[in-house]
Write a protein that holds these residues in place. Structure first.
Motif, PDB file in Angstrom:
ATOM      1  N   ASP A 190      26.345 -13.927  71.145  1.00  0.00           N
ATOM      2  CA  ASP A 190      26.385 -13.816  69.678  1.00  0.00           C
ATOM      3  C   ASP A 190      27.545 -12.900  69.271  1.00  0.00           C
ATOM      4  O   ASP A 190      28.312 -13.215  68.358  1.00  0.00           O
ATOM      5  N   HIS A 194      30.783 -13.864  67.092  1.00  0.00           N
ATOM      6  CA  HIS A 194      31.172 -13.121  65.878  1.00  0.00           C
ATOM      7  C   HIS A 194      32.663 -12.788  65.934  1.00  0.00           C
ATOM      8  O   HIS A 194      33.389 -12.935  64.956  1.00  0.00           O
ATOM      9  N   HIS A 259      28.246 -20.381  62.926  1.00  0.00           N
ATOM     10  CA  HIS A 259      27.120 -19.724  62.244  1.00  0.00           C
ATOM     11  C   HIS A 259      26.546 -20.566  61.110  1.00  0.00           C
ATOM     12  O   HIS A 259      25.341 -20.520  60.862  1.00  0.00           O
ATOM     13  N   HIS A 273      18.774 -17.765  67.933  1.00  0.00           N
ATOM     14  CA  HIS A 273      20.117 -17.651  67.359  1.00  0.00           C
ATOM     15  C   HIS A 273      21.206 -17.582  68.435  1.00  0.00           C
ATOM     16  O   HIS A 273      22.200 -18.299  68.373  1.00  0.00           O
TER      17      HIS A 273
HETATM   18 FE   LIG Z   1      25.298 -14.288  64.952  1.00  0.00          FE
END
Ligand SMILES: [Fe+2]
Length: 372
Positions: A190, A194, A259, A273
């Motif tokens: 994640d 990002h 996302h 996620h």
């Molecule tokens: Fe994220």
């Protein structure tokens, strides 16, 4: 504008200094927001000892669930009112931190989560939150975004406001050494997503780019090491550094198609996620690279691959395989029949607008199919 509403402390052992920020804000009663897994792992007990030493009264709320919804936030908020808390300590991953952030918003503003969905809808600064992450991570302890589920609408609600943040983040890599390999892998990916989405975003500028690249550089070497050996503190520290840099970057740029697509996957199919973003990333990069070949070449070079956009995509496919991320999302809950619904929701995300390549709904549907 470059916003950093959170005061960040970084380093081994900083979690144990939690009484200092609480004193700074004059906390009289603290609600510690966490989950049973974190309690069982023994991460809360040393923090409790510091609160007792500092004579700061506290209560523990350990009922945070993964993927917290509107009702769960309400429960934490009611508990805070019941015990007379004026401030929060969140200990855990993104779920505990987002629950505490939004309970703190409700404590200061009243209402329910549904009143604050969208951008800059929170009128007053949330009650003080000291966020202590135990994953590296979503960056929830720093970002101005919170994600709360709305099961009735199959939606993940996003609340974006500098008033809905943790006032303090204590980034202590020692709290992450017990995180199991798969959770390390998906939370770490994640962070890498990002950084890559921020770096390639249409909103990127010099200040966010340097932060995003540093995050990519750290995550690329440290993530496989942290997955292989959780006690590798140098790798854990580099991952936490990557979280801080990536969070500062993307809080100021927004993200991209990965996302935009991952939130509906959580809302409709309950795919975690981190798993969703990791599996989607190489497909979205492959779709985007024609629009920003130099950017993706730089991403590839920064990860230690060739300075080439295609090499960057291949590097991510290999990295996912190395750290045990599923290559396909079908086996982990994604349903083909729901692709049109998910694509409709994805197109409503502001992240689509800043994605480097202009994207239409059939593109999103094709990308979901590629990751299925
Ligand atoms: Fe994220």
């Amino acid at each position: 504008m470059f916003r950093i509403p959170t005061r960040i402390q970084f380093g081994r052992g900083v979690a144990l200094t939690l009484a200092e920020p609480l004193r700074q804000v004059g906390a009289k009663k603290v609600l510690v927001v966490t989950d049973l897994g974190v309690m069982k792992a023994g991460l809360v007990a040393p923090l409790e000892e510091k609160l007792r030493e500092a004579k700061i009264p506290y209560e523990i709320y350990d009922q945070v669930m993964p993927d917290p919804g509107v009702a769960e936030v309400q429960r934490a908020y009611e508990r805070a009112k019941e015990v007379g808390a004026d401030s929060f300590v969140a200990v855990g991953g993104g779920s505990s931190i987002d629950t505490a952030k939004m309970a703190a918003v409700l404590l200061a503003n009243g209402g329910t989560v549904l009143d604050y969905v969208g951008i800059d809808k929170v009128p007053k600064m949330a009650a003080p939150v000291v966020a202590i992450p135990t994953t590296a991570g979503t960056g929830a302890e720093i970002t101005i975004n919170s994600v709360i589920a709305d099961p009735d609408q199959h939606k993940k609600l996003v609340i974006i406001s500098p008033n809905a943040t943790a006032l303090f983040a204590l980034e202590d890599p020692e709290l992450t050494t017990g995180l199991p390999p798969f959770l390390t892998a998906i939370t770490g990916m994640d962070t890498l997503v990002h950084a890559i989405e921020s770096f390639t975003s249409k909103n990127a500028y010099r200040m966010t780019e340097v932060l995003a690249l540093e995050a990519i550089r750290d995550a690329a070497w440290a993530l496989p090491r942290a997955v292989k050996d959780g006690t590798d503190i140098d790798a854990r520290e580099a991952m936490m550094r990557a979280v801080v840099a990536a969070s500062l970057a993307f809080s100021n740029t927004r993200l991209g198609n990965v996302h935009a697509m991952a939130l509906p996957l959580g809302g409709w199919c309950h795919v975690a996620h981190g798993t969703a973003v990791a599996a989607l990333l190489p497909h979205v990069m492959d779709f985007n690279r024609s629009a920003a070949p130099d950017r993706y070449a730089t991403v590839g070079e920064t990860m230690g691959a060739k300075k080439d956009a295609t090499a960057a995509v291949e590097h991510i496919f290999r990295l996912n395989e190395t750290i045990g991320i599923p290559a396909h999302l079908g086996p982990v809950g994604m349903e083909e029949a729901l692709i049109p619904n998910m694509a409709t929701d994805a197109m409503l995300s502001g992240n689509i607008l800043v994605n480097p390549r202009t994207t239409a709904q059939p593109d999103i549907e094709a990308l979901y199919k590629a990751a299925l």
